[in-house]
Structure formats: C-alpha cells, structure tokens
Design a protein around this motif. Structure first.
Motif, PDB file in Angstrom:
ATOM      1  N   ALA A 275       0.830  -1.207   0.000  1.00  0.00           N
ATOM      2  CA  ALA A 275       0.000   0.000   0.000  1.00  0.00           C
ATOM      3  C   ALA A 275       0.864   1.256   0.000  1.00  0.00           C
ATOM      4  CB  ALA A 275      -0.912  -0.008   1.218  1.00  0.00           C
ATOM      5  N   LYS A 276       0.374   2.282  -0.693  1.00  0.00           N
ATOM      6  CA  LYS A 276       1.091   3.550  -0.771  1.00  0.00           C
ATOM      7  C   LYS A 276       0.216   4.677  -0.240  1.00  0.00           C
ATOM      8  CE  LYS A 276       3.805   2.286  -4.885  1.00  0.00           C
ATOM      9  NZ  LYS A 276       4.157   2.673  -6.272  1.00  0.00           N
ATOM     10  N   VAL A 277       0.858   5.710   0.242  1.00  0.00           N
ATOM     11  CA  VAL A 277       0.130   6.908   0.653  1.00  0.00           C
ATOM     12  C   VAL A 277      -0.300   7.656  -0.603  1.00  0.00           C
ATOM     13  CG1 VAL A 277       0.264   9.090   1.896  1.00  0.00           C
ATOM     14  CG2 VAL A 277       1.428   7.066   2.796  1.00  0.00           C
ATOM     15  N   ALA A 278      -1.565   8.010  -0.682  1.00  0.00           N
ATOM     16  CA  ALA A 278      -2.088   8.672  -1.880  1.00  0.00           C
ATOM     17  C   ALA A 278      -1.417  10.019  -2.094  1.00  0.00           C
ATOM     18  CB  ALA A 278      -3.596   8.850  -1.760  1.00  0.00           C
TER      19      ALA A 278
ATOM     20  N   ALA B 118      -0.425   5.826  -6.939  1.00  0.00           N
ATOM     21  CA  ALA B 118      -1.047   6.421  -5.743  1.00  0.00           C
ATOM     22  C   ALA B 118      -1.935   7.600  -6.101  1.00  0.00           C
ATOM     23  CB  ALA B 118       0.018   6.831  -4.728  1.00  0.00           C
ATOM     24  N   ILE B 119      -2.723   7.438  -7.168  1.00  0.00           N
ATOM     25  CA  ILE B 119      -3.643   8.472  -7.614  1.00  0.00           C
ATOM     26  C   ILE B 119      -5.071   8.051  -7.257  1.00  0.00           C
ATOM     27  CG2 ILE B 119      -4.639   9.634  -9.627  1.00  0.00           C
ATOM     28  CD1 ILE B 119      -1.880  10.627  -8.987  1.00  0.00           C
ATOM     29  N   VAL B 120      -5.833   8.962  -6.678  1.00  0.00           N
ATOM     30  CA  VAL B 120      -7.218   8.715  -6.289  1.00  0.00           C
ATOM     31  C   VAL B 120      -8.151   9.296  -7.351  1.00  0.00           C
ATOM     32  CG1 VAL B 120      -9.007   9.203  -4.562  1.00  0.00           C
ATOM     33  CG2 VAL B 120      -6.653   8.707  -3.841  1.00  0.00           C
ATOM     34  N   VAL B 121      -9.194   8.505  -7.707  1.00  0.00           N
ATOM     35  CA  VAL B 121     -10.232   8.966  -8.632  1.00  0.00           C
ATOM     36  C   VAL B 121     -11.447   9.378  -7.809  1.00  0.00           C
ATOM     37  CG1 VAL B 121     -11.738   8.349 -10.559  1.00  0.00           C
ATOM     38  CG2 VAL B 121      -9.415   7.425 -10.444  1.00  0.00           C
ATOM     39  N   GLU B 122     -11.951  10.568  -8.054  1.00  0.00           N
ATOM     40  CA  GLU B 122     -13.090  11.080  -7.300  1.00  0.00           C
ATOM     41  C   GLU B 122     -14.220  11.499  -8.235  1.00  0.00           C
ATOM     42  OE1 GLU B 122     -11.618  14.332  -4.984  1.00  0.00           O
ATOM     43  OE2 GLU B 122     -10.735  13.030  -3.449  1.00  0.00           O
ATOM     44  N   PRO B 123     -15.442  10.963  -8.043  1.00  0.00           N
ATOM     45  CA  PRO B 123     -16.598  11.429  -8.824  1.00  0.00           C
ATOM     46  C   PRO B 123     -17.040  12.808  -8.346  1.00  0.00           C
ATOM     47  CG  PRO B 123     -16.952   9.223  -7.885  1.00  0.00           C
ATOM     48  CD  PRO B 123     -15.771   9.810  -7.187  1.00  0.00           C
ATOM     49  N   LEU B 124     -17.380  13.678  -9.296  1.00  0.00           N
ATOM     50  CA  LEU B 124     -17.808  15.040  -8.976  1.00  0.00           C
ATOM     51  C   LEU B 124     -19.316  15.177  -8.841  1.00  0.00           C
ATOM     52  CD1 LEU B 124     -15.647  17.391 -11.243  1.00  0.00           C
ATOM     53  CD2 LEU B 124     -15.650  17.287  -8.756  1.00  0.00           C
ATOM     54  N   GLY B 125     -20.053  14.257  -9.512  1.00  0.00           N
ATOM     55  CA  GLY B 125     -21.495  14.434  -9.556  1.00  0.00           C
ATOM     56  C   GLY B 125     -21.919  15.510 -10.534  1.00  0.00           C
ATOM     57  N   GLY B 126     -21.101  15.705 -11.580  1.00  0.00           N
ATOM     58  CA  GLY B 126     -21.389  16.734 -12.575  1.00  0.00           C
ATOM     59  C   GLY B 126     -20.370  17.850 -12.518  1.00  0.00           C
ATOM     60  N   ILE B 127     -20.368  18.687 -13.560  1.00  0.00           N
ATOM     61  CA  ILE B 127     -19.349  19.750 -13.647  1.00  0.00           C
ATOM     62  C   ILE B 127     -19.965  21.147 -13.640  1.00  0.00           C
ATOM     63  CG2 ILE B 127     -17.678  18.293 -14.833  1.00  0.00           C
ATOM     64  CD1 ILE B 127     -18.540  19.734 -17.454  1.00  0.00           C
ATOM     65  N   ASP B 128     -21.209  21.275 -13.184  1.00  0.00           N
ATOM     66  CA  ASP B 128     -21.861  22.585 -13.195  1.00  0.00           C
ATOM     67  C   ASP B 128     -21.108  23.612 -12.353  1.00  0.00           C
ATOM     68  OD1 ASP B 128     -23.739  21.559 -14.846  1.00  0.00           O
ATOM     69  OD2 ASP B 128     -25.335  21.409 -13.364  1.00  0.00           O
ATOM     70  N   ASP B 129     -20.477  23.170 -11.266  1.00  0.00           N
ATOM     71  CA  ASP B 129     -19.734  24.080 -10.389  1.00  0.00           C
ATOM     72  C   ASP B 129     -18.238  23.783 -10.438  1.00  0.00           C
ATOM     73  OD1 ASP B 129     -22.073  25.391  -9.402  1.00  0.00           O
ATOM     74  OD2 ASP B 129     -22.463  23.641  -8.151  1.00  0.00           O
ATOM     75  N   LEU B 130     -17.737  23.476 -11.634  1.00  0.00           N
ATOM     76  CA  LEU B 130     -16.344  23.055 -11.758  1.00  0.00           C
ATOM     77  C   LEU B 130     -15.371  24.135 -11.289  1.00  0.00           C
ATOM     78  CD1 LEU B 130     -14.263  20.965 -12.677  1.00  0.00           C
ATOM     79  CD2 LEU B 130     -14.384  21.954 -14.969  1.00  0.00           C
ATOM     80  N   ASP B 131     -15.590  25.379 -11.699  1.00  0.00           N
ATOM     81  CA  ASP B 131     -14.648  26.440 -11.330  1.00  0.00           C
ATOM     82  C   ASP B 131     -14.543  26.589  -9.812  1.00  0.00           C
ATOM     83  OD1 ASP B 131     -14.074  26.942 -13.961  1.00  0.00           O
ATOM     84  OD2 ASP B 131     -15.448  28.642 -14.139  1.00  0.00           O
ATOM     85  N   ALA B 132     -15.677  26.533  -9.138  1.00  0.00           N
ATOM     86  CA  ALA B 132     -15.668  26.652  -7.683  1.00  0.00           C
ATOM     87  C   ALA B 132     -14.984  25.454  -7.038  1.00  0.00           C
ATOM     88  CB  ALA B 132     -17.098  26.797  -7.158  1.00  0.00           C
TER      89      ALA B 132
END
Length: 281
Positions: free
Chosen positions: A113-116, A144-158
């Motif tokens: 295991a690696k630290v992300a 050691a890369i984590v994939v995260e779902p955003l639930g859409g990109i409507d507020d991507l800049d924020a």
C-alpha cells in the motif's frame, strides 16, 4: 478452359524493374519489439521502452522513469540505426514472464500500500470512476492516484478553487461530451484556457461513458439513438431489452476486460490525464 495463374516467384536480386526490389516504394519495414527493447521516436527524439502500443499512439517509458505518449506513424521509430513502423509489443516467452495490466501497461512489482498523492483525477460520476478503476486500477494504485466522482461539472470552477491545485497537487478532470458548442465545453472553458498549469481537462465526445465501451464488447452492433429529452440510460436499456439502468450498467461493466474494449477517445483522454498527474519531473 480457365486460365491458370502464374506461380508467384521471388524477386530477382538486382532487377531494378521489379517493384519488389524498390525499398523506397515498399516503405519502411514493419516490426514489433520486446518489452525491454529501447526505441527512439524519430519525430520527438524521445527514447525509451514501449509501455503501451496502439495503432495511433504509443506510450514510452523514458530512462528517468516518466512516461510520454507519442504518435505512432509509419517509419516513426528507430532502433540500432534501423528505421521501422512499430506494429506492437511481442509476447515472446522469457524466463521471467512480463505481466501486463488491463490498461496495457507493464505491471509494476507489488510494493504494498502507498500513501495517496495529493493530486486527483476527477470524473463526472460513479460509472466513470468504476470503469476507469476496472481498466486503470493497477496503474492508479501504483501511482497512488485517487479517482473522485464530482457528480457533474456545473460548479467546476468553484470546485477547482476549493481544491487549490499546485505543482505537487495537480488536478485532471475527465469530462463526458466534451465537444465544441456544448454545455460541457462552455463549463470547462476557464480551466481549459490554461489559467492554471496544474489543471488538465480531457474528455471524450460521447453523451455518456457507457458509449465509450465498444458496441461489440457488449454484443451489439451500435449504440441506439435516444431522442433528446428522454433519459438516456433508461432509453438505451429499453431499446436493447436490458431491463433497468442498473441491470444495463452491470452488463456493460462485466463486458470490459481491458483497454481494447474501450473507444480510443476515452483511452487517449485517460492516458493524457495520468501523464499530467504522474509525470512530476
């Protein structure tokens, strides 16, 4: 009486009128390499072993350990002074078998295991994340890369502003339907403009990541058309007789074994994202 075709003969050495003796007309020779052969990409000068091969592109593992994706063109590579067209990576058995991941990479030795890393790969939804994990999971764990779902990109800049990208905390965003003139194109405009060198936006042209799975992999000839205004996943499952969208998704995910089951646009987008996140040299 049917005419008998003349038997094929070998070219006569030195016969300048025989086109088979014309090296220029024949083009550069085609050859595959082994996973340990070091090649040179002639257009860029990049030198390394072949990490992944695709008919349109190749990922090289450079001497320093980083990777670089280059175009795979006719006569695009050389080795030991010989110019050739790269047709693949041979699987010649050796005393130590080379194991490859589902993404086509040479599998790294198990180092536990690696630290992300602080860097992240953002995707729009859970299906995107699970599909990427199925194909690139080994690569992601090794890096050691984590994939995260955003639930859409409507507020991507924020969301990007809250993340606070930097040289050691890079961000790559994989976007569905990233086509000029679309809502997705407009919503990613600020991040695509290069406002931050530590943010990379990549995408594919399809409405949903389901379409990034090759139709043949799921046993259909093509993805059905769903009229605008109808829920896309529900419409797909109704037209294919797959039951609910949950049933359809289970069928799709189970049909994917490797990157070859995916459309090249998604493969290229994910590889570009990983290059941006992993190559911190």
């Amino acid at each position: 009486m049917a005419r008998r075709s003349r038997p094929e003969s070998a070219p006569v050495p030195g016969d300048v009128l025989d086109p088979r003796n014309d090296v220029i007309a024949a083009g550069p020779p085609q050859r595959s390499v082994t996973p340990t052969d070091e090649v040179v990409h002639r257009a860029t000068g990049a030198r390394g072993t072949v990490e992944k091969w695709h008919r349109d592109w190749v990922v090289l593992r450079l001497r320093g350990g980083s990777t670089r994706r280059v175009n795979n063109l006719a006569g695009g590579f050389s080795m030991h002074g010989e110019t050739f067209s790269l047709t693949g990576v041979s699987r010649t058995p050796t005393s130590t078998a080379v194991r490859r991941t589902a993404s086509g990479s040479i599998a790294a030795p198990d180092s536990g295991a690696k630290v992300a890393r602080a860097s992240r790969l953002w995707v729009e939804g859970d299906h995107d994340a699970r599909l990427i994990e199925r194909v690139w999971g080994d690569d992601l764990r090794d890096a050691a890369i984590v994939v995260e779902p955003l639930g859409g990109i409507d507020d991507l800049d924020a969301a990007v502003a809250r993340f606070g990208p930097g040289p050691q905390a890079r961000l790559a965003v994989l976007v569905d339907h990233l086509v000029p003139g679309t809502k997705e194109w407009r919503l990613t405009e600020n991040q695509r403009s290069g406002a931050s060198p530590d943010v990379t936006v990549v995408g594919h042209p399809f409405v949903d990541v389901w379409q990034c799975v090759r139709p043949g992999a799921v046993g259909i000839t093509s993805w059905p058309e769903v009229p605008k205004g109808e829920d896309w996943k529900t419409g797909i499952c109704r037209r294919l007789g797959w039951g609910t969208p949950q049933d359809g998704w289970r069928r799709i995910l189970a049909s994917v074994d490797s990157f070859s089951d995916l459309d090249p646009t998604l493969v290229g987008a994910v590889e570009s994202a990983l290059d941006a996140l992993i190559d911190l040299t």
